[in-house]
Design an enzyme around this catalytic site. Sequence first.
Site, PDB file in Angstrom:
ATOM      1  N   LYS A   5      28.704 -11.603  27.984  1.00 17.79           N
ATOM      2  CA  LYS A   5      29.296 -12.149  26.757  1.00 17.79           C
ATOM      3  C   LYS A   5      28.788 -13.582  26.501  1.00 17.79           C
ATOM      4  O   LYS A   5      28.168 -14.194  27.391  1.00 17.79           O
ATOM      5  CB  LYS A   5      30.818 -12.120  26.888  1.00 17.79           C
ATOM      6  CG  LYS A   5      31.387 -10.703  26.995  1.00 17.79           C
ATOM      7  CD  LYS A   5      32.916 -10.747  26.962  1.00 17.79           C
ATOM      8  CE  LYS A   5      33.507  -9.365  27.087  1.00 17.79           C
ATOM      9  NZ  LYS A   5      34.976  -9.389  26.945  1.00 17.79           N
ATOM     10  N   TYR A  19      34.430  -2.948  18.995  1.00 15.28           N
ATOM     11  CA  TYR A  19      35.797  -3.185  19.467  1.00 15.28           C
ATOM     12  C   TYR A  19      36.852  -2.482  18.595  1.00 15.28           C
ATOM     13  O   TYR A  19      38.014  -2.886  18.596  1.00 15.28           O
ATOM     14  CB  TYR A  19      36.072  -4.692  19.514  1.00 15.28           C
ATOM     15  CG  TYR A  19      35.510  -5.369  20.760  1.00 15.28           C
ATOM     16  CD1 TYR A  19      35.745  -4.857  22.036  1.00 15.28           C
ATOM     17  CD2 TYR A  19      34.767  -6.549  20.661  1.00 15.28           C
ATOM     18  CE1 TYR A  19      35.244  -5.478  23.169  1.00 15.28           C
ATOM     19  CE2 TYR A  19      34.262  -7.186  21.792  1.00 15.28           C
ATOM     20  CZ  TYR A  19      34.512  -6.646  23.048  1.00 15.28           C
ATOM     21  OH  TYR A  19      34.030  -7.268  24.175  1.00 15.28           O
ATOM     22  N   PHE A  41      44.906  -9.944  19.009  1.00 12.31           N
ATOM     23  CA  PHE A  41      43.752 -10.782  19.374  1.00 12.31           C
ATOM     24  C   PHE A  41      42.437 -10.271  18.794  1.00 12.31           C
ATOM     25  O   PHE A  41      41.364 -10.792  19.113  1.00 12.31           O
ATOM     26  CB  PHE A  41      43.636 -10.921  20.902  1.00 12.31           C
ATOM     27  CG  PHE A  41      43.516  -9.612  21.640  1.00 12.31           C
ATOM     28  CD1 PHE A  41      42.279  -8.983  21.800  1.00 12.31           C
ATOM     29  CD2 PHE A  41      44.636  -9.011  22.199  1.00 12.31           C
ATOM     30  CE1 PHE A  41      42.168  -7.786  22.483  1.00 12.31           C
ATOM     31  CE2 PHE A  41      44.538  -7.794  22.881  1.00 12.31           C
ATOM     32  CZ  PHE A  41      43.299  -7.191  23.021  1.00 12.31           C
ATOM     33  N   ARG A  44      32.496  -1.020  36.661  1.00 10.39           N
ATOM     34  CA  ARG A  44      33.835  -1.549  36.341  1.00 10.39           C
ATOM     35  C   ARG A  44      34.452  -2.202  37.582  1.00 10.39           C
ATOM     36  O   ARG A  44      35.077  -3.253  37.499  1.00 10.39           O
ATOM     37  CB  ARG A  44      34.757  -0.429  35.837  1.00 10.39           C
ATOM     38  CG  ARG A  44      34.291   0.194  34.534  1.00 10.39           C
ATOM     39  CD  ARG A  44      34.734  -0.532  33.324  1.00 10.39           C
ATOM     40  NE  ARG A  44      36.165  -0.570  33.176  1.00 10.39           N
ATOM     41  CZ  ARG A  44      36.785  -1.123  32.134  1.00 10.39           C
ATOM     42  NH1 ARG A  44      36.077  -1.699  31.167  1.00 10.39           N
ATOM     43  NH2 ARG A  44      38.090  -1.130  32.047  1.00 10.39           N
ATOM     44  N   THR A  56      40.185  -6.983  33.876  1.00 11.59           N
ATOM     45  CA  THR A  56      39.881  -7.612  32.582  1.00 11.59           C
ATOM     46  C   THR A  56      40.287  -9.075  32.564  1.00 11.59           C
ATOM     47  O   THR A  56      39.541  -9.936  32.096  1.00 11.59           O
ATOM     48  CB  THR A  56      40.632  -6.865  31.444  1.00 11.59           C
ATOM     49  OG1 THR A  56      40.240  -5.494  31.485  1.00 11.59           O
ATOM     50  CG2 THR A  56      40.313  -7.449  30.086  1.00 11.59           C
ATOM     51  N   ARG A 100      34.140 -11.047  37.376  1.00 11.43           N
ATOM     52  CA  ARG A 100      35.182 -11.833  36.702  1.00 11.43           C
ATOM     53  C   ARG A 100      35.999 -12.666  37.695  1.00 11.43           C
ATOM     54  O   ARG A 100      36.438 -13.767  37.370  1.00 11.43           O
ATOM     55  CB  ARG A 100      36.091 -10.915  35.898  1.00 11.43           C
ATOM     56  CG  ARG A 100      35.395 -10.346  34.648  1.00 11.43           C
ATOM     57  CD  ARG A 100      36.132  -9.147  34.155  1.00 11.43           C
ATOM     58  NE  ARG A 100      35.657  -8.652  32.871  1.00 11.43           N
ATOM     59  CZ  ARG A 100      35.969  -7.460  32.397  1.00 11.43           C
ATOM     60  NH1 ARG A 100      36.762  -6.654  33.086  1.00 11.43           N
ATOM     61  NH2 ARG A 100      35.511  -7.068  31.228  1.00 11.43           N
ATOM     62  N   ASN A 114      35.699 -13.641  29.540  1.00 13.79           N
ATOM     63  CA  ASN A 114      35.691 -13.022  30.867  1.00 13.79           C
ATOM     64  C   ASN A 114      34.302 -12.520  31.276  1.00 13.79           C
ATOM     65  O   ASN A 114      34.159 -11.564  32.027  1.00 13.79           O
ATOM     66  CB  ASN A 114      36.753 -11.920  30.955  1.00 13.79           C
ATOM     67  CG  ASN A 114      36.515 -10.795  29.960  1.00 13.79           C
ATOM     68  OD1 ASN A 114      35.607 -10.869  29.143  1.00 13.79           O
ATOM     69  ND2 ASN A 114      37.316  -9.754  30.042  1.00 13.79           N
ATOM     70  N   HIS A 116      31.280  -7.400  29.600  1.00  7.80           N
ATOM     71  CA  HIS A 116      31.928  -6.182  29.099  1.00  7.80           C
ATOM     72  C   HIS A 116      31.231  -4.991  29.715  1.00  7.80           C
ATOM     73  O   HIS A 116      30.015  -5.008  29.901  1.00  7.80           O
ATOM     74  CB  HIS A 116      31.800  -6.088  27.564  1.00  7.80           C
ATOM     75  CG  HIS A 116      32.159  -4.727  27.041  1.00  7.80           C
ATOM     76  ND1 HIS A 116      33.451  -4.355  26.777  1.00  7.80           N
ATOM     77  CD2 HIS A 116      31.393  -3.624  26.808  1.00  7.80           C
ATOM     78  CE1 HIS A 116      33.465  -3.086  26.374  1.00  7.80           C
ATOM     79  NE2 HIS A 116      32.230  -2.624  26.380  1.00  7.80           N
ATOM     80  N   GLU A 174      28.799   3.285  22.960  1.00  6.87           N
ATOM     81  CA  GLU A 174      28.358   1.885  22.966  1.00  6.87           C
ATOM     82  C   GLU A 174      26.832   1.781  23.142  1.00  6.87           C
ATOM     83  O   GLU A 174      26.196   0.947  22.504  1.00  6.87           O
ATOM     84  CB  GLU A 174      29.107   1.119  24.061  1.00  6.87           C
ATOM     85  CG  GLU A 174      30.599   1.012  23.738  1.00  6.87           C
ATOM     86  CD  GLU A 174      31.446   0.424  24.855  1.00  6.87           C
ATOM     87  OE1 GLU A 174      30.920   0.105  25.934  1.00  6.87           O
ATOM     88  OE2 GLU A 174      32.675   0.280  24.633  1.00  6.87           O
TER      89      GLU A 174
END
Length: 143
Positions: free
Chosen positions: A9, A49, A57, A85, A91, A102, A112, A115, A126
């Site tokens: 990100k 998203y 948010f 993951r 998250t 993270r 964070n 993704h 995606e």
Amino acid sequence: MEKTYLMVKPDGVQRNLIGEVVARFEKKGFQLVGAKLMNIPRELAEEHYGEHKERPFFGELVDFITSGPVFAMVWQGENVISTARQMMGATNPKDAAPGTIRGDFGVTVGKNVIHGSDSPESAEREIGLFFKQEELAEYSKLI
Ligand code: CMP
């Protein structure tokens, strides 16, 4: 071969963490099949998203992910979706175990660092949103 979509990100790119993130997945043994540094157009961010559209948010999330370059990637390997993951951690970085990306580098739930697709269905969706088929490399003819 299972594939997943992973993305450093804007906070991770600005903090020079692309190499660190790529190194972790390379050392784990996964294969990088696609990668590009890009600014995400707002419409693409909203689609990516989409499942969070009703969340309070959502606006903040789209503002942030479009605020600077991201490093978009496709990785492949056995169980890469769930293993990536695990390697990313929870998250919210405050809940992410040390040793995870993270847990080691993130501070806030919004910023964070990374993704990653959470299921085979999201991975396919995606990857298709961010990459054309011809942008994905092929290892199967290696000699
Ligand atoms: P990601 O895995 O990219 O998918 C959705 C993102 O929403 C998630 O990571 C978080 O960065 C973000 N997110 C979740 N909860 C919040 C929140 N309360 N405020 C801002 N962003 C959030």
